[in-house]
Design a protein around this motif. Sequence first.
Motif, PDB file in Angstrom:
ATOM      1  N   ASP A  95       0.831  -1.210   0.000  1.00 40.26           N
ATOM      2  CA  ASP A  95       0.000   0.000   0.000  1.00 40.26           C
ATOM      3  C   ASP A  95       0.864   1.258   0.000  1.00 40.26           C
ATOM      4  OD1 ASP A  95      -2.208  -1.617   0.068  1.00 40.26           O
ATOM      5  OD2 ASP A  95      -2.640  -1.308   2.206  1.00 40.26           O
ATOM      6  N   VAL A  96       1.876   1.287   0.870  1.00 42.59           N
ATOM      7  CA  VAL A  96       2.742   2.461   0.997  1.00 42.59           C
ATOM      8  C   VAL A  96       3.548   2.686  -0.283  1.00 42.59           C
ATOM      9  CG1 VAL A  96       4.736   3.419   2.225  1.00 42.59           C
ATOM     10  CG2 VAL A  96       2.900   2.290   3.504  1.00 42.59           C
ATOM     11  N   LEU A  97       4.088   1.613  -0.837  1.00 42.52           N
ATOM     12  CA  LEU A  97       4.904   1.742  -2.043  1.00 42.52           C
ATOM     13  C   LEU A  97       4.078   2.248  -3.223  1.00 42.52           C
ATOM     14  CD1 LEU A  97       6.993  -1.553  -1.760  1.00 42.52           C
ATOM     15  CD2 LEU A  97       7.848   0.778  -1.494  1.00 42.52           C
ATOM     16  N   ARG A  98       2.890   1.716  -3.377  1.00 40.83           N
ATOM     17  CA  ARG A  98       2.052   2.124  -4.506  1.00 40.83           C
ATOM     18  C   ARG A  98       1.542   3.551  -4.342  1.00 40.83           C
ATOM     19  NH1 ARG A  98      -1.213  -3.501  -4.982  1.00 40.83           N
ATOM     20  NH2 ARG A  98      -1.932  -2.764  -2.959  1.00 40.83           N
ATOM     21  N   LYS A  99       1.359   3.966  -3.108  1.00 39.44           N
ATOM     22  CA  LYS A  99       0.813   5.298  -2.852  1.00 39.44           C
ATOM     23  C   LYS A  99       1.861   6.385  -3.000  1.00 39.44           C
ATOM     24  CE  LYS A  99      -1.486   8.060   0.728  1.00 39.44           C
ATOM     25  NZ  LYS A  99      -2.042   8.062   2.117  1.00 39.44           N
ATOM     26  N   ASN A 100       3.093   6.106  -2.578  1.00 39.05           N
ATOM     27  CA  ASN A 100       4.106   7.159  -2.483  1.00 39.05           C
ATOM     28  C   ASN A 100       5.194   7.121  -3.548  1.00 39.05           C
ATOM     29  OD1 ASN A 100       3.023   8.298   0.012  1.00 39.05           O
ATOM     30  ND2 ASN A 100       3.759   6.430   0.991  1.00 39.05           N
ATOM     31  N   HIS A 101       5.247   6.074  -4.346  1.00 33.36           N
ATOM     32  CA  HIS A 101       6.325   5.962  -5.328  1.00 33.36           C
ATOM     33  C   HIS A 101       5.747   5.547  -6.680  1.00 33.36           C
ATOM     34  CE1 HIS A 101       9.335   6.304  -2.112  1.00 33.36           C
ATOM     35  NE2 HIS A 101       8.553   5.498  -1.416  1.00 33.36           N
ATOM     36  N   GLU A 102       5.916   6.394  -7.662  1.00 34.71           N
ATOM     37  CA  GLU A 102       5.328   6.151  -8.981  1.00 34.71           C
ATOM     38  C   GLU A 102       5.883   4.880  -9.624  1.00 34.71           C
ATOM     39  OE1 GLU A 102       4.771   8.442 -13.279  1.00 34.71           O
ATOM     40  OE2 GLU A 102       5.699   9.473 -11.573  1.00 34.71           O
ATOM     41  N   LEU A 103       7.160   4.597  -9.355  1.00 32.62           N
ATOM     42  CA  LEU A 103       7.790   3.422  -9.940  1.00 32.62           C
ATOM     43  C   LEU A 103       7.013   2.150  -9.628  1.00 32.62           C
ATOM     44  CD1 LEU A 103      10.188   1.969 -11.334  1.00 32.62           C
ATOM     45  CD2 LEU A 103      11.348   1.975  -9.100  1.00 32.62           C
ATOM     46  N   PHE A 104       6.531   2.044  -8.388  1.00 34.83           N
ATOM     47  CA  PHE A 104       5.842   0.831  -7.956  1.00 34.83           C
ATOM     48  C   PHE A 104       4.395   0.778  -8.451  1.00 34.83           C
ATOM     49  CE2 PHE A 104       9.237   1.491  -4.838  1.00 34.83           C
ATOM     50  CZ  PHE A 104       9.845   0.236  -4.876  1.00 34.83           C
ATOM     51  N   GLN A 105       3.879   1.883  -8.899  1.00 34.35           N
ATOM     52  CA  GLN A 105       2.514   1.903  -9.419  1.00 34.35           C
ATOM     53  C   GLN A 105       2.414   1.194 -10.764  1.00 34.35           C
ATOM     54  OE1 GLN A 105       1.405   6.037  -9.551  1.00 34.35           O
ATOM     55  NE2 GLN A 105       1.569   6.321  -7.324  1.00 34.35           N
ATOM     56  N   HIS A 106       3.544   1.045 -11.437  1.00 34.81           N
ATOM     57  CA  HIS A 106       3.547   0.449 -12.767  1.00 34.81           C
ATOM     58  C   HIS A 106       4.221  -0.920 -12.793  1.00 34.81           C
ATOM     59  CE1 HIS A 106       2.197   4.329 -14.243  1.00 34.81           C
ATOM     60  NE2 HIS A 106       3.221   4.912 -13.634  1.00 34.81           N
ATOM     61  N   SER A 107       4.615  -1.432 -11.645  1.00 38.28           N
ATOM     62  CA  SER A 107       5.293  -2.732 -11.615  1.00 38.28           C
ATOM     63  C   SER A 107       4.829  -3.537 -10.411  1.00 38.28           C
ATOM     64  CB  SER A 107       6.817  -2.538 -11.557  1.00 38.28           C
ATOM     65  OG  SER A 107       7.474  -3.791 -11.453  1.00 38.28           O
ATOM     66  N   THR A 108       3.887  -4.422 -10.638  1.00 39.40           N
ATOM     67  CA  THR A 108       3.388  -5.265  -9.544  1.00 39.40           C
ATOM     68  C   THR A 108       4.461  -6.244  -9.066  1.00 39.40           C
ATOM     69  OG1 THR A 108       2.476  -6.810 -11.190  1.00 39.40           O
ATOM     70  CG2 THR A 108       1.001  -5.115 -10.333  1.00 39.40           C
ATOM     71  N   VAL A 109       5.324  -6.687  -9.994  1.00 31.17           N
ATOM     72  CA  VAL A 109       6.378  -7.641  -9.623  1.00 31.17           C
ATOM     73  C   VAL A 109       7.381  -6.990  -8.678  1.00 31.17           C
ATOM     74  CG1 VAL A 109       8.289  -9.054 -10.462  1.00 31.17           C
ATOM     75  CG2 VAL A 109       6.146  -8.967 -11.747  1.00 31.17           C
ATOM     76  N   LEU A 110       7.837  -5.790  -9.019  1.00 31.97           N
ATOM     77  CA  LEU A 110       8.789  -5.073  -8.173  1.00 31.97           C
ATOM     78  C   LEU A 110       8.173  -4.744  -6.819  1.00 31.97           C
ATOM     79  CD1 LEU A 110      11.544  -3.727  -7.851  1.00 31.97           C
ATOM     80  CD2 LEU A 110      10.573  -1.650  -8.874  1.00 31.97           C
ATOM     81  N   THR A 111       6.916  -4.346  -6.834  1.00 32.72           N
ATOM     82  CA  THR A 111       6.225  -4.025  -5.583  1.00 32.72           C
ATOM     83  C   THR A 111       6.151  -5.248  -4.681  1.00 32.72           C
ATOM     84  OG1 THR A 111       4.869  -2.379  -6.723  1.00 32.72           O
ATOM     85  CG2 THR A 111       4.101  -3.127  -4.570  1.00 32.72           C
ATOM     86  N   ALA A 112       5.762  -6.386  -5.259  1.00 37.77           N
ATOM     87  CA  ALA A 112       5.659  -7.622  -4.484  1.00 37.77           C
ATOM     88  C   ALA A 112       7.026  -8.062  -3.976  1.00 37.77           C
ATOM     89  CB  ALA A 112       5.033  -8.717  -5.334  1.00 37.77           C
TER      90      ALA A 112
END
Length: 244
Positions: free
Chosen positions: A192-209
Amino acid sequence: MDFLIGGLAAMGATLFSNPLDVLKTRLQLQGELKPRGQHAVYYKHALHAAYVIVKNEGILAMQKGLGPALLMHGVRNSIKLGSYQWLTTNGYVCDSEDRTIFYRSLLASGFGGAAGAFCGSPLFQITTQMQSQAADKIAVGHQHGHSGLVQAFQTIYFRYGMQGLWRGASANILRTVVGASAQLTTFAKSKDVLRKNHELFQHSTVLTAFVASIVGGTCQTIFQTPFDLVCIRLNNQREKRRSS
């Protein structure tokens, strides 16, 4: 499908993590119930333990207990991860905006962890006992002498009964509830935090996970390790035979 995927993923990871579990088990059993300075120190740290084990038992000893470990992690994680994902998918963990609700995540992960730990407890016991088996001059903890998974099940059952198979289950459940709650909740909140605060993670579910998994795994290890030590020793200790 979530249950199957969770179990298979855990079994795949076990192929790589089992040698580390062997090292952890030996280190946790060393000096059991003896004051510091009054027991032999065969393993100084993880790297030294790996060297000592390979030198005295061969490289294959690093995969001791692999069979029961694969089954144990498959059973426990299929239940833990599958139930958590099912609850998440059905709206019991997140709010209307798909943000993780902290206390609900704790309850969901704790429930799944407890159920998985109970079902996998006999396999956890056998895995621990097989990983602790060592050459005489570097042995720590009680040596049960199991030759395989089936023989271990038979020996424990005929010596101690059905109750013996679930010895240490209460500690195992507590250990897994703490670990699962820390792991899955921090994993979900980190996403949640990564997707909300960092644009990079909004476009990469693999990196976020990937990043969230590291955070979740680290928190799991920190909170679970004291309970893990207790659990390992309970599952490996010698027990009196049941009366006939």
